[in-house]
Motif scaffolding. Structure first.
Motif, PDB file in Angstrom:
ATOM      1  N   ALA A  21      13.069  65.098  17.541  1.00 40.56           N
ATOM      2  CA  ALA A  21      12.866  63.989  16.608  1.00 40.56           C
ATOM      3  C   ALA A  21      13.206  62.671  17.296  1.00 40.56           C
ATOM      4  O   ALA A  21      14.181  62.570  18.041  1.00 40.56           O
ATOM      5  N   ALA A  22      12.401  61.666  17.033  1.00 41.12           N
ATOM      6  CA  ALA A  22      12.636  60.332  17.594  1.00 41.12           C
ATOM      7  C   ALA A  22      13.684  59.603  16.762  1.00 41.12           C
ATOM      8  O   ALA A  22      13.816  59.830  15.555  1.00 41.12           O
ATOM      9  N   ASP A  23      14.414  58.730  17.402  1.00 34.91           N
ATOM     10  CA  ASP A  23      15.397  57.899  16.708  1.00 34.91           C
ATOM     11  C   ASP A  23      14.687  56.774  15.966  1.00 34.91           C
ATOM     12  O   ASP A  23      13.750  56.156  16.501  1.00 34.91           O
ATOM     13  N   TRP A  24      15.154  56.480  14.756  1.00 35.40           N
ATOM     14  CA  TRP A  24      14.604  55.372  13.992  1.00 35.40           C
ATOM     15  C   TRP A  24      14.762  54.058  14.755  1.00 35.40           C
ATOM     16  O   TRP A  24      13.890  53.189  14.710  1.00 35.40           O
ATOM     17  N   SER A  25      15.853  53.899  15.471  1.00 38.69           N
ATOM     18  CA  SER A  25      16.065  52.656  16.229  1.00 38.69           C
ATOM     19  C   SER A  25      14.962  52.435  17.265  1.00 38.69           C
ATOM     20  O   SER A  25      14.575  51.290  17.534  1.00 38.69           O
ATOM     21  N   ASP A  26      14.420  53.509  17.831  1.00 38.03           N
ATOM     22  CA  ASP A  26      13.297  53.374  18.764  1.00 38.03           C
ATOM     23  C   ASP A  26      12.046  52.892  18.035  1.00 38.03           C
ATOM     24  O   ASP A  26      11.282  52.068  18.552  1.00 38.03           O
TER      25      ASP A  26
END
Length: 171
Positions: A21-26
């Motif tokens: 899963a990708a980080d929301w910050s990215d």
């Protein structure tokens, strides 16, 4: 204002087994720096309308502007649910980010002034707006300003490892 932290899930149905899963910050970083977005609105008769535009990320929402008589503004009078998309037109580069939410008019002067400054900071002085009578005023005339806070967002990793991350926001 702090960023609303979403529930983050990788959808294994559409992801490589090596994906994470990708980080929301990215995703927020991508939203801050992307120059072009695609806005999808719904016409009064239910047909979709898609148009490219510029937008700025500010205090947890994506903001765009439009003339009151433009198709997207007329659509928003009937249906406020929208999708904003940005990414790269390639299978080997990414990520792509999709934001789903409600377009809400911004009319308070301090926020409009902050957004006008954000447009100059991101796109340069040719995108200077004055703030008068609850709208932006620029070379193209008055423009309504809208904010879309994400309700649901998707991140699509592309390249060597494909993945689909879903971010769900509490309301």
């Amino acid at each position: 204002m702090s960023e609303n932290q979403p529930l983050t899930e990788l959808d294994a149905r559409y992801s490589d087994p090596k994906a994470s899963a990708a980080d929301w910050s990215d995703a927020v970083g991508r939203l801050r720096t992307a120059e072009t977005f695609w806005l999808t609105t719904v016409r009064p008769d239910g047909r979709p309308h898609v148009t490219p535009l510029i937008a700025v990320w500010h205090e947890g929402g994506l903001h765009f502007c439009t003339g009151a008589d433009e198709r997207k503004a007329r659509n928003l009078r009937h249906h406020r649910e929208v999708v904003l998309t940005t990414g790269v037109n390639s299978l080997s580069e990414g990520p792509d980010v999709v934001i789903e939410g409600e377009a809400v008019r911004v009319t308070d002067e301090p926020t409009l002034r902050a957004l006008a400054g954000a447009y100059i900071e991101k796109y340069g002085p040719e995108w200077t707006f004055d703030v008068r009578d609850d709208v932006f005023v620029g070379d193209g005339g008055p423009a309504l300003v809208f904010r879309v806070a994400p309700r649901t967002a998707f991140g699509f990793a592309k390249g060597e490892v494909f993945g689909q991350t879903r971010w769900q926001f509490a309301r």
